[in-house]
Design an enzyme around this catalytic site. Structure first.
Site, PDB file in Angstrom:
ATOM      1  N   HIS A  25      40.473  23.754  -2.537  1.00  0.00           N
ATOM      2  CA  HIS A  25      41.274  22.241  -2.207  1.00  0.00           C
ATOM      3  C   HIS A  25      41.467  22.721  -0.340  1.00  0.00           C
ATOM      4  O   HIS A  25      40.889  23.490   0.019  1.00  0.00           O
ATOM      5  CB  HIS A  25      42.634  23.383  -2.838  1.00  0.00           C
ATOM      6  CG  HIS A  25      42.902  22.624  -4.389  1.00  0.00           C
ATOM      7  ND1 HIS A  25      43.435  21.570  -5.310  1.00  0.00           N
ATOM      8  CD2 HIS A  25      43.085  23.935  -4.991  1.00  0.00           C
ATOM      9  CE1 HIS A  25      43.424  22.019  -6.364  1.00  0.00           C
ATOM     10  NE2 HIS A  25      43.570  23.390  -6.530  1.00  0.00           N
ATOM     11  N   ARG A 118      45.005  10.835  -0.162  1.00  0.00           N
ATOM     12  CA  ARG A 118      45.840  10.606   0.879  1.00  0.00           C
ATOM     13  C   ARG A 118      45.987   9.064   1.726  1.00  0.00           C
ATOM     14  O   ARG A 118      44.899   9.121   2.372  1.00  0.00           O
ATOM     15  CB  ARG A 118      46.414  11.985   1.551  1.00  0.00           C
ATOM     16  CG  ARG A 118      46.320  12.959   0.621  1.00  0.00           C
ATOM     17  CD  ARG A 118      46.607  14.247   0.934  1.00  0.00           C
ATOM     18  NE  ARG A 118      47.049  15.337   0.188  1.00  0.00           N
ATOM     19  CZ  ARG A 118      47.509  14.990  -0.581  1.00  0.00           C
ATOM     20  NH1 ARG A 118      49.060  14.618  -1.279  1.00  0.00           N
ATOM     21  NH2 ARG A 118      47.454  16.467  -1.953  1.00  0.00           N
ATOM     22  N   GLU A 217      48.346  27.257 -15.973  1.00  0.00           N
ATOM     23  CA  GLU A 217      48.416  28.155 -14.745  1.00  0.00           C
ATOM     24  C   GLU A 217      50.447  28.674 -15.313  1.00  0.00           C
ATOM     25  O   GLU A 217      50.048  30.070 -14.717  1.00  0.00           O
ATOM     26  CB  GLU A 217      48.888  26.970 -13.949  1.00  0.00           C
ATOM     27  CG  GLU A 217      47.480  26.359 -12.867  1.00  0.00           C
ATOM     28  CD  GLU A 217      47.751  25.291 -11.539  1.00  0.00           C
ATOM     29  OE1 GLU A 217      47.487  26.405 -10.467  1.00  0.00           O
ATOM     30  OE2 GLU A 217      48.221  24.287 -13.072  1.00  0.00           O
ATOM     31  N   ASP A 308      40.140  28.919  -4.929  1.00  0.00           N
ATOM     32  CA  ASP A 308      40.992  28.162  -4.777  1.00  0.00           C
ATOM     33  C   ASP A 308      41.911  27.667  -3.477  1.00  0.00           C
ATOM     34  O   ASP A 308      41.302  26.683  -2.848  1.00  0.00           O
ATOM     35  CB  ASP A 308      42.316  28.639  -5.333  1.00  0.00           C
ATOM     36  CG  ASP A 308      43.834  27.310  -5.820  1.00  0.00           C
ATOM     37  OD1 ASP A 308      43.311  26.247  -5.917  1.00  0.00           O
ATOM     38  OD2 ASP A 308      44.196  27.692  -6.537  1.00  0.00           O
TER      39      ASP A 308
END
Length: 375
Positions: A25, A118, A217, A308
């Site tokens: 990410h 975003r 998760e 991650d």
């Protein structure tokens, strides 16, 4: 070369090893040092015009060495802090370039970075401008790097409305020819209505985009209904795959779905909840308890080690390889094969796979000459 008896040699080998990163990410990969530099620039700019700047120094908010962010504390770290720092074109480009440089310096030769489009009303930055800033940074770095190439995955947040999800799909399709290779479903696994996203992922697949999903998760949202619903999105890869029943495991094997394994994240975020014996409390698993061990032993699905959120959990990809060598006794040959096997799971096309084949074969030849694979 016995890596398990030579810790320094192990880390040197893992750093030099060409690696493929598929689950990173963007915002979570920004280091605290990078955030600190952005904070200093913003504070200086605010001081010069006499305006108030009420954000604390990242090195205080995210102390050096702290990695124990769980599901409860992890997501507010972004919404309440990181997104308030990286909220204009200059900081988006600066932080993206820093992230790319960090992966390149760690020996990554292929990177699929992922981010949710975003908008920031306080700076006027639109979602389109945000994605273009990230892609501009990627284009620039791809042109200058002799080894690493980067592509982009756009993420739908589980908390998104169908309208916001459609905006994400539209951007992914629009920039498909400029380096966007796939779609992801991410965000707080305890929130959102995932059933509403089926049509969006179907549209993405129809446009030629590949699909990856965060999967299993946390136990609370790993019900049979939810997992089967996610599988109906027809993803090529799945991330985490922690809390899955045996029949779902068999379905993944049947479909030969590639797994994005994020060991340090799972351990530090206390995601490895293991059932205790009768009358005993559940326990939190550590590295040796990670499900990588079983998946690797059975060799039924392709696997790729990933970071991650390296900026949060402070474990670069080279360290993830060192961890599996240490805790699951992988040899140098096995580490190489694990990294090499990731080629067939990437979302980029044949040309990129051919480039990676050449890189891995050349590196192996050099490693054999240096006797790195000898036991």
């Amino acid at each position: 070369m016995d890596l398990n008896n030579e810790p320094s040699a192990l880390h040197q080998f893992c750093k030099k090893l060409p690696k493929i990163e598929l689950h990173a990410h963007l915002s979570g990969s920004i280091t605290r040092e990078c955030l600190h530099k952005i904070w200093m620039q913003k504070k200086k700019a605010a001081d010069q015009v006499g305006s108030k700047f009420d954000l604390e120094d990242p090195l205080i908010v995210i102390p050096s060495g702290r990695v124990n962010y769980d599901i409860v504390t992890f997501f507010p770290l972004f919404s309440d802090y990181i997104y308030r720092l990286c909220n204009d074109i200059a900081t988006i480009k600066y932080s993206t370039e820093a992230v790319l440089r960090d992966f390149d310096n760690d020996g990554v030769v292929y990177l699929e970075l992922r981010t949710t489009p975003r908008e920031f009303k306080e700076t006027g930055l639109t979602k389109t401008q945000y994605i273009e800033a990230v892609l501009d940074s990627i284009d620039s770095y791809n042109a200058s790097s002799s080894s690493m190439k980067t592509y982009l995955i756009l993420s739908i947040d589980r908390r998104d409305t169908p309208g916001k999800a459609q905006e994400c799909i539209n951007l992914a399709i629009r920039y498909h020819g400029r380096g966007v290779v796939g779609m992801d479903l991410c965000g707080d696994p305890l929130k959102g209505d995932i059933a509403s996203f089926g049509p969006h992922f179907a549209q993405a697949r129809a446009a030629g985009l590949k699909i990856t999903l965060h999967f299993g998760e946390v136990a609370k949202t790993s019900t049979e209904e939810d997992l089967r619903l996610l599988l109906s999105f027809h993803s090529a890869r799945l991330g985490h795959v922690i809390h899955i029943p045996e029949f779902i495991r068999q379905e993944l094997c049947k479909r030969n779905i590639a797994l994005e394994i994020c060991i340090s994240c799972n351990v530090h975020a206390k995601m490895l909840v293991m059932a205790g014996a009768e009358g005993e409390e559940d326990k939190i698993g550590s590295y040796g308890d990670h499900h990588f061990g079983r998946w690797y032993q059975e060799q039924q699905c392709p696997m790729v080690l990933c970071t991650d959120d390296v900026g949060v959990f402070c474990s670069p990809l080279s360290n993830e390889y060192a961890l599996v060598a240490e805790h699951f006794q992988l040899t140098p040959e096995q580490l190489y094969n694990l990294a090499y096997s990731g080629i067939k799971t990437i979302f980029a096309g044949t040309g990129e796979k051919d480039r990676l084949e050449r890189i891995f074969r050349a590196w192996r030849q050099e490693a054999e000459g240096a006797k790195l694979f000898q036991e």
